[in-house]
Design an enzyme around this catalytic site. Sequence first.
Site, PDB file in Angstrom:
ATOM      1  CG  HIS A   1      -4.162  -3.345   2.494  1.00  0.00           C
ATOM      2  ND1 HIS A   1      -3.276  -2.864   3.441  1.00  0.00           N
ATOM      3  CD2 HIS A   1      -4.759  -2.264   1.947  1.00  0.00           C
ATOM      4  CE1 HIS A   1      -3.340  -1.536   3.463  1.00  0.00           C
ATOM      5  NE2 HIS A   1      -4.229  -1.151   2.566  1.00  0.00           N
TER       6      HIS A   1
ATOM      7  CD  GLU B   1      -2.248  -5.741   5.120  1.00  0.00           C
ATOM      8  OE1 GLU B   1      -2.485  -4.546   5.334  1.00  0.00           O
ATOM      9  OE2 GLU B   1      -1.620  -6.149   4.108  1.00  0.00           O
TER      10      GLU B   1
ATOM     11  CB  CYS C   1      -0.993  -0.034   1.163  1.00  0.00           C
ATOM     12  SG  CYS C   1      -2.338   1.174   0.969  1.00  0.00           S
TER      13      CYS C   1
END
Length: 204
Positions: free
Chosen positions: A184, A186, A83
């Site tokens: 992202h 994650e 990001c």
Amino acid sequence: MTLALIDYGAGNLRSVENALRAAGAGDICVTSDADMVRTADRIVLPGVGAFAASMAALKALPGMTQALDETVRGKGRPFLGICVGMQLMAEAGEEFGRHDGLGWIAGTVARLDPADASARVPHMGWNDVTIAAPHALIEPGEAYFLHSFAFEATDPADLAATTDHGGQVTAAVARETMLGVQFHPEKSQAYGLGLLARFLKWRP
């Protein structure tokens, strides 16, 4: 293998750490120490928020930008920017004025301006990742995005993947041992964990 996860106050630091562990990472060093970065085998730079504030926070860590440059560009250690961590790889960002980035990949981070008025800014949610150029770490699929600014690469050869949000938007940039992803990992469930697992084994 030691992985340095850079701690410069990024809000997604712990979620990235947890995702890396879920992807199989063993020795993760969460660090703001430039010397630790110099000895790391792999480096991850997370990030959320504004370009200028993030770059200022990174520069505030003594010797960190120099250590990153020496280790990533000089020694060719595998690097993943996530990001805003990816956006900082650019020459400059245009959020709240024009601010210098790390300058690793030619281009500017500019505000999203979708051609389709129904495409809202910020770009938030799941969206396709489309391959722009073959890369060992990037596969087509769906990932989670949350951003209002995007990387506009000067050289099309640095563009690894795109997404569509009222027009083509950069999803990933890559050069040599460096990869940056706008989405992202994650937060991208199996797709994101797969990318992180490939990064942990990557030998560019």
